[in-house]
Structures are given as structure tokens and as C-alpha cells.
Design an enzyme around this catalytic site. Structure first.
Site, PDB file in Angstrom:
ATOM      1  N   CYS A 332     -16.379  -1.222 -62.613  1.00 47.67           N
ATOM      2  CA  CYS A 332     -16.368  -2.719 -63.072  1.00 47.67           C
ATOM      3  C   CYS A 332     -15.323  -3.048 -64.328  1.00 47.67           C
ATOM      4  CB  CYS A 332     -17.813  -3.135 -63.318  1.00 47.67           C
ATOM      5  SG  CYS A 332     -18.142  -4.998 -63.659  1.00 47.67           S
ATOM      6  N   HIS A 437     -21.606  -1.368 -58.908  1.00 44.21           N
ATOM      7  CA  HIS A 437     -22.588  -0.454 -59.755  1.00 44.21           C
ATOM      8  C   HIS A 437     -23.360   0.212 -58.995  1.00 44.21           C
ATOM      9  CE1 HIS A 437     -21.101  -2.239 -63.666  1.00 44.21           C
ATOM     10  NE2 HIS A 437     -21.162  -3.449 -63.143  1.00 44.21           N
TER      11      HIS A 437
END
Length: 501
Positions: A332, A437
Site C-alpha cells: 500500500c 493488505h
């Protein structure tokens, strides 16, 4: 309302774990139980089935309760973006960013209303609500407009169980001091005390229990043991530091860059169960050493954390690590940091429109920040260009503002089920960037990545450790372990007696 609230004498006393265990205890007894936390402050998120964002602790507690997580279990999530400001996630959607003062002055009534609405919704669907407080209920400077402790207990009209952490010391002072600072009507709501994280011979603490009960007039419902490697995701960086600090040194040295506003660090927790892997935080250049792999985790403030990383000259060390054949993966915000540049077009990351910073230049792409946050569960397989053989689906979730565009063709990491290509895969896996994630919670992938590193060091490959297979069993084990040290019947009696008033 039939329920109970778990409050603590301080942060990180174990409230989240106790609520998780209680949810599984009641669920195993056939009770339709639901967790609730009115307001969470954490950058560790959980994405619900409908793509909404709540605190990770409540998502885990819902799993323990054997139900699907919803926004009603955590209607307000505060995600720190600086030392002063936090993003407000309201019923699973990003609402605005406010300072602490702005939040207290302008959001209290709105927060109170959504908490009432959430409790009403949960009561209509479930038989019992287990509520988690936050921090301490006696923060004097915050009590007049708090939305997380005694005000919630009052709204729900449930008894409170006070939890104290004996491992940090000062347990008697923390319990008695907390009770003394409560208002008389608040103290009357405290129906029991739990002492958590006990190590050693319980018989040596019996006099302490008797003293507490005599001094306070409140029963001690249990002295719970310190649970090692409980496999329940932590809520804040305190729990993560404690979890990794106890690890033995393994053959594989994985350095994690400790960004000031690190988010979703639960991405790293599966490594705890790989015996030959050492995970360590790196705050400064002097701590970098000579790792086998580097992970740059997610962050709630990408540009600020990138600037901090550069100020500490960690950028130079990461670039040299790659030049020397070391592995690196950015997740991310970490993916964005590895790129060539980041443009904050709308000011959503920095508050300054069209600000631009250069990234580390390890991935051929640029990231542009927009206003709209993407929050979604995602599944996919390795992109065909990686040359990797798919072994089932990879699962995870995305929570990000920025969108990264690569300048090279045929270098994507994943092919998602929605038809999109995702991430970057370069130098045969030496450099990886992804928005997914919980990538390492996919056991086959984690094993493949670690085996690449093992091979590069001349070490034998290892078989896959399927931690996902026994996580649900771990809920049962923790519930049973805590139940053995808890007067569960007395707790049930307290709940029933209070609800029948």
C-alpha cells in the site's frame, strides 16, 4: 439491553483479547452474541463483506462470535494522519479529517447519535452485546465529552468489568486509583474486576485478591494468564512491538521500516509463526544492518512518512540493499514510496493541492492521490507475466486513496477477479509492490516468498505452514484457557441480574 462492557485501567491491558475470548465463550454456549466498540482509534483496519472499513479488533471479535462483521459493531473509526489530525471513518466510510479539538467541538452530538443508532440495531438482531471501552475511563480532561467508556455504558445500561494489566506493575494502584476517580454513579456500574497477563504461581497472589475485594467491595472475577502467541491481531503498535520483541533470532532477517504513521501492521503477523524468520523494526539508519529482506508497510500519511524515511537516510540503504540483490516488498503506502514520484492532486494526503515528491525510484511508476478512497475485499491470482504457478486464489483487502500507474508493460503482480491488474513484480520477485493488505496471510504465497529468500542464502526450502487452518481453533483455545481462570458463571449472573432490573 442485555450485555456487559469491558473497560481498562489503561491502554493495552488486554481488553480486545478478553472481548474476543468472551465472544467465543458465549457463542460456544449457543448465545447469539455481538461485539461493539463505539469509537476506535487505530490505523489497523478490517474491511467488511460490503466493502466498509471498521477497526480490525471488531472484525476479529466478530469472527470469534461466529458472525459476519458489520459497521454497526464499530460506527466510528479514527485513523491518525498526523500528531494533530485524524481521518474520521463514519459507518465504514471516510467522512472528513479533523483535529482533536475540532472533533471534540464539532462531532460529539453526531457521534452520540450514531452510537445510539448502532446499539439499537445490534439489540434488534442479537441476544447479548459485549462492549469494549478504550484507554482509561478516568481521563479527566476528556470525560465531559467522551464517547468510548462510561457514556457508552450509560447509553447501553450495562454493567462494567474493569481490567488491569499486572504485567506492567502497579496493578493495585491502577485499580483503586481508577475507581477513586470515577463519579459515584459510574463506580456503582463497576460490577467486577479482572486482572490480566499474570505470570507465575497464582497462590502467591491470593492475599492480593482478598485485599482488593475488601478495599473496593467489588469481586475479582478472575486472574487471567499471560497468553503467548495468541494469534489474535493486535489493535495498536504497543501490541505489535510486544509481539515481535519476544521473537528468537532466526536464519532469515526481515527488516520492517517503522513508519511514523504505519497502518495495517497485521500484514506482518503471520511471520510470527515462521520459526526461522526474525522480524524487527527499523527506526534509524543505524538499525538497518544487513537484512535478507525489507518490508515497507502501509501508512496513513504516505508523503510525510516518505519524507521522514529520506531524512533518516533509509532511502539510500534500501536502494543499496536492492543493488546488492536483497529482497524488498512495499504494501500500500510502502508500494507508493517505492515508486518514482507521488503527486497529491487534491491535497488528500498532505492537505496541500498538487504537492509532489520523488519516491525511491525502485518501481517504474507514479502515484496520484485523489479524494475518493478505495475500500474493497479483493481476490485474484498471480499475473501470468510473473511466471508463477497459481495455487488457488490470493485473498486480501485494499484501503487506499492513491492510484499507481506503471510505466512498463507486463510487470504486474496480480490479476484480480474484477479484471484489473494489480501491483508490480520485478527482477523475478526481488522487488514487489502491491495494494493487497494481508498478502502474507495467504500461506502458499508467504511460503513461496520466504523460500525464494532461503534459496538465495543457500538454505533449504521449507514446507508451507497453514496458519489459517488453525486460527479458528485458536479462538476456542483462548476461550477455554481464559474460562478456566474466570468465574464465568458469576459474570453471567451479573449480566442477567443487571438486565432484569
Amino acid at each position: 439491553m442485555k450485555g456487559v462492557m469491558i473497560q481498562g485501567t489503561a491502554s493495552d491491558v488486554g481488553k480486545s483479547l478478553i472481548v474476543t475470548a468472551l465472544c467465543r465463550m458465549f457463542a460456544n454456549d449457543g448465545v447469539k452474541v455481538v461485539p461493539f466498540k463505539s469509537q476506535n482509534m487505530s490505523n489497523n483496519s478490517y474491511v467488511t463483506k460490503d466493502g466498509k472499513e471498521i477497526g480490525r479488533a471488531q472484525g476479529i471479535q466478530a469472527e470469534a462470535a461466529k458472525i459476519e462483521a458489520t459497521v454497526w459493531m464499530n460506527p466510528i473509526l479514527l485513523k491518525p494522519r498526523s500528531n494533530q489530525d485524524s481521518e474520521i471513518v463514519y459507518l465504514g466510510k471516510s467522512l472528513k479529517t479533523l483535529s482533536g479539538r475540532g472533533y471534540r467541538d464539532n462531532f460529539y452530538e453526531k457521534g452520540l447519535a450514531v452510537i445510539k443508532k448502532s446499539l439499537e440495531h445490534l439489540v434488534s438482531e442479537y441476544e447479548l452485546v459485549v462492549i469494549e471501552g478504550a484507554g482509561s475511563p478516568v481521563e479527566i480532561n476528556l470525560k465531559d465529552r467522551e464517547l468510548v467508556n462510561m457514556k457508552v455504558a450509560e447509553l447501553a445500561d450495562v454493567p462494567v468489568i474493569l481490567v488491569a494489566d499486572i504485567d506492567r506493575g502497579g496493578v493495585f494502584a491502577s485499580i483503586v486509583g481508577t475507581l477513586e476517580l470515577l463519579e459515584p454513579e459510574e463506580r456503582q456500574r463497576v460490577a467486577g474486576v479482572i486482572i490480566n497477563k499474570f505470570r507465575g504461581d497464582i497462590s502467591l497472589f491470593e492475599d492480593g485478591i482478598h485485599w482488593l475485594e475488601k478495599k473496593t467491595g467489588i469481586p475479582v472475577l478472575g486472574v487471567l494468564p499471560y497468553v503467548e502467541n495468541h494469534m489474535i491481531d493486535g489493535e495498536d503498535s504497543l501490541s505489535l512491538n510486544n509481539q515481535f520483541s519476544s521473537r528468537k533470532k532466526g536464519n532469515l532477517d526481515v527488516a520492517v521500516i517503522h513508519l511514523p504513521f504505519v497502518s495495517n501492521y497485521s500484514d506482518l503477523e503471520p511471520f510470527v509463526y515462521e520459526e526461522d524468520v526474525s522480524i524487527r523494526w527499523v527506526n534509524h539508519a543505524s538499525e538497518f544492518g544487513n537484512p535478507d529482506a525489507v518490508i515497507i508497510p502501509g501508512t496513513k500519511s504516505t508523503i510525510n512518512d516518505l519524507n521522514t524515511l529520506i531524512d533518516k537516510q533509509l532511502d539510500i540503504l534500501i536502494q543499496k540493499h536492492i543493488e546488492n540483490g536483497g529482497y524488498v516488498i512495499g504494501i500500500c503506502g510502502g508500494y507508493q514510496i517505492l515508486g518514482e514520484e507521488i503527486i497529491d492532486e487534491t491535497g488528500s494526503d498532505t492537505g496541500i493541492r498538487n504537492s509532489m515528491v520523488k519516491g525511491l525510484g525502485c518501481i517504474p511508476g507514479r502515484t496520484i492521490f485523489y479524494d475518493e478512497k478505495e475500500t474493497v475485499r479483493a481476490t485474484g491470482v498471480y499475473h501470468e507475466n510473473t511466471g508463477l504457478i497459481p495455487k488457488g486464489k490470493l485473498e486480501g483487502f485494499e484501503i487506499h486513496l492513491g492510484k499507481t500507474v506503471l510505466h512498463q508493460q507486463r510487470c504486474s503482480f496480480l490479476a484480480l477477479d474484477n479484471g484489473k491488474e494489480e501491483g508490480f513484480y520485478g527482477k523475478n520477485g526481488q522487488i514487489i509492490g502491491t495494494y493487497l493488505h494481508h498478502l502474507f496471510h495467504n500461506d502458499e504465497w508467504r511460503n513461496h516468498w520466504l523460500n525464494m529468500i532461503r534459496k538465495s542464502k543457500g538454505l533449504h526450502c521449507k514446507e508451507t505452514i497453514y496458519i489459517s487452518d488453525y486460527k479458528d481453533k485458536r479462538y476456542d483455545e483462548i476461550a477455554d484457557q481464559m474460562k478456566a481462570h474466570l468465574n464465568f458463571e458469576k459474570l453471567i449472573n451479573i449480566i442477567n441480574k443487571w438486565s432484569s432490573k
